[in-house]
Design an enzyme around this catalytic site. Structure first.
Site, PDB file in Angstrom:
ATOM      1  N   TRP A 133       0.472  10.744  -4.148  1.00 13.55           N
ATOM      2  CA  TRP A 133       0.494   9.425  -4.370  1.00 13.55           C
ATOM      3  C   TRP A 133      -0.446   9.131  -5.736  1.00 13.55           C
ATOM      4  O   TRP A 133      -1.459   9.729  -5.617  1.00 13.55           O
ATOM      5  CB  TRP A 133      -0.239   8.576  -3.413  1.00 13.55           C
ATOM      6  CG  TRP A 133       0.129   7.038  -3.469  1.00 13.55           C
ATOM      7  CD1 TRP A 133       1.221   6.437  -3.933  1.00 13.55           C
ATOM      8  CD2 TRP A 133      -0.956   6.042  -3.243  1.00 13.55           C
ATOM      9  NE1 TRP A 133       0.908   5.146  -3.772  1.00 13.55           N
ATOM     10  CE2 TRP A 133      -0.534   4.991  -3.624  1.00 13.55           C
ATOM     11  CE3 TRP A 133      -2.370   6.305  -2.641  1.00 13.55           C
ATOM     12  CZ2 TRP A 133      -1.182   3.770  -3.352  1.00 13.55           C
ATOM     13  CZ3 TRP A 133      -3.298   5.077  -2.503  1.00 13.55           C
ATOM     14  CH2 TRP A 133      -2.489   3.811  -2.763  1.00 13.55           C
ATOM     15  N   ASP A 214      -4.612  10.375   5.151  1.00 16.39           N
ATOM     16  CA  ASP A 214      -4.129   9.168   4.627  1.00 16.39           C
ATOM     17  C   ASP A 214      -3.060   9.035   5.684  1.00 16.39           C
ATOM     18  O   ASP A 214      -1.997  10.039   5.616  1.00 16.39           O
ATOM     19  CB  ASP A 214      -3.747   9.368   3.284  1.00 16.39           C
ATOM     20  CG  ASP A 214      -3.158   7.976   2.763  1.00 16.39           C
ATOM     21  OD1 ASP A 214      -2.836   7.117   3.495  1.00 16.39           O
ATOM     22  OD2 ASP A 214      -3.039   7.658   1.469  1.00 16.39           O
ATOM     23  N   LYS A 249       3.338  -0.903   5.997  1.00 17.65           N
ATOM     24  CA  LYS A 249       4.837  -0.578   6.366  1.00 17.65           C
ATOM     25  C   LYS A 249       5.266  -0.792   7.624  1.00 17.65           C
ATOM     26  O   LYS A 249       6.321  -1.544   8.135  1.00 17.65           O
ATOM     27  CB  LYS A 249       5.007   0.928   5.918  1.00 17.65           C
ATOM     28  CG  LYS A 249       4.134   1.382   4.646  1.00 17.65           C
ATOM     29  CD  LYS A 249       4.484   1.109   3.383  1.00 17.65           C
ATOM     30  CE  LYS A 249       3.416   1.436   2.379  1.00 17.65           C
ATOM     31  NZ  LYS A 249       3.920   1.333   1.155  1.00 17.65           N
TER      32      LYS A 249
END
Ligand code: LMR
Length: 401
Positions: A133, A214, A249
């Site tokens: 990312w 993560d 999310k």
């Protein structure tokens, strides 16, 4: 004293959120946004989950005060998050080995982790997967870490290059930090197998590395527990690691900015000490956390009926993403678009990396109004029955045999 020159030269737009802004100001009616990692349904909207609406209704009814929350968040939230992330794996929760703090989203968790590690005198070298990312190198680089990268995918971009990954980590120095993505790897959609997780954990122990996991997509791959399969590798007696969770999310609470940092320590005493330093990092950044998103998460996780409803809603998002993957692969194959598409069907989470160059990504946007992230990262959730044919036609045009 004038502002330094660098502050006056415009910074480039954010490589992901900047695309959302560009998409919004694109006046063409037939545009398709497959860029930012936000779940959308078949109508192209990101609904508030019904379980969240119900939790919010209950919160409004019992709202009493807007007084500050504890620096590390409410005890109920922290306990609920520990149980959601770790369940009963390796006695982490029962042994009070996880120091959990509420953070503003998963990005906030990463930033608090970075500051905590610097305060604590950790190594200033962080190993990141390549690719990863784009905010990972930006965030940790600006926090003051020296960045190294470990290769992630084999040429072709569909499988992990296990030998290269392990080889790079073997050359890390004791104490170095290594960022691992727990599930639904961003941007590739390709996750390590349980066997590879064990091999990574062996190396972490052997080289005395400190992992930062993560974990932004728990439940978006195969399920809440299935997506925590990395834990079985890492959760060894005495092994210490950090986990950065996001509830943007899986609870669709994007704009509430709710997440958590968990520092898993060798024992309860070390965890308590770690938490005291995490509290300092938080206090120095934003003092104490906002309450609403965390209250929603806590209310849902604490009530078994509401939690069951949320899990069904989460499964609905996950199933739609998986169905979209299948439809995408079928459509690309049927249209004869050159490429190795079949593996995309089995990948985890929202993202697929198509392996496109900058010129192809630019043509998709400029000629066809299809927005994807650099490298050809596609948010599979953004595909709908209505836009899939246009997306596949556009890909057919920019991918040459
Ligand atoms: C993404 O990768 O698109 C998401 O994680 C959203 C973001 O903040 O970049």
């Amino acid at each position: 004293m004038p502002l330094p020159l660098k502050a006056l030269t415009p910074a480039p737009p954010d490589s992901i959120l900047g695309l959302a802004e560009a998409f919004r100001s694109d006046a063409r009616p037939a545009k398709v946004n497959l860029s930012v990692g936000v779940y959308v349904d078949e109508s192209g909207t990101t609904p508030v989950l019904p379980s969240v609406i119900e939790a919010e209704r209950r919160l409004v009814e019992r709202a009493q005060s807007k007084v500050y929350r504890p620096i590390e968040g409410s005890p109920g939230y922290r306990r609920a998050v520990a149980e959601l992330v770790f369940a009963d794996v390796a006695g982490i929760v029962a042994g009070n080995r996880a120091a959990v703090a509420q953070t503003p989203g998963g990005t906030g968790a990463l930033r608090v982790a970075a500051d905590f590690l610097l305060q604590a005198g950790a190594s200033r070298t962080l190993w990141l997967p390549q690719p990863t990312w784009p905010n990972h190198p930006q965030l940790f680089g600006l926090a003051g870490f020296g960045l190294r990268s470990y290769p992630y995918l084999r040429a072709g971009g569909r499988q992990i290059d296990e030998a290269a990954l392990l080889g790079a980590l073997r050359s890390a120095d004791p104490g170095d930090l290594v960022l691992l993505q727990g599930s639904c790897h961003n941007p590739t959609g390709v996750d390590p197998s349980p066997l590879l997780w064990r091999a990574i954990a062996d190396l972490v122990v052997e080289r005395e590395l400190l992992p930062i996991v993560d974990f932004a997509y728990q439940g978006f791959g195969h399920g809440l527990r299935e997506d925590a399969d990395w834990l079985a590798g890492l959760a060894r007696p005495g092994l210490e690691f950090l986990v950065c969770s996001s509830f943007s999310k899986n609870f669709a609470l994007y704009n509430e900015r709710v997440g958590a940092l968990a520092v898993v320590a060798a024992d309860a005493g070390r965890a308590a000490a770690a938490l005291s330093h995490v509290r300092v990092a938080i206090r120095a950044n934003y003092s104490n956390p906002p309450s609403h998103g965390a209250d929603v998460v806590e209310a849902i996780l604490a009530d078994s009926a509401l939690r069951a409803r949320w899990e069904t809603e989460l499964a609905g998002m996950r199933d739609r993403i998986r169905a979209n993957r299948a439809a995408f692969v079928d459509a690309l194959t049927a249209a004869g678009v050159p490429g190795d598409w079949e593996p995309l069907r089995r990948q985890r989470g929202m993202f697929a990396l198509l392996g496109l160059g900058p010129a192809q990504v630019g043509r998709l946007r400029d000629e066809f109004g299809v927005y994807v992230v650099a490298g050809g990262r596609v948010n599979v959730a953004g595909l709908t029955a209505a836009n899939l044919p246009c997306v596949v036609d556009a890909l057919a045009a920019v991918i040459e045999a």
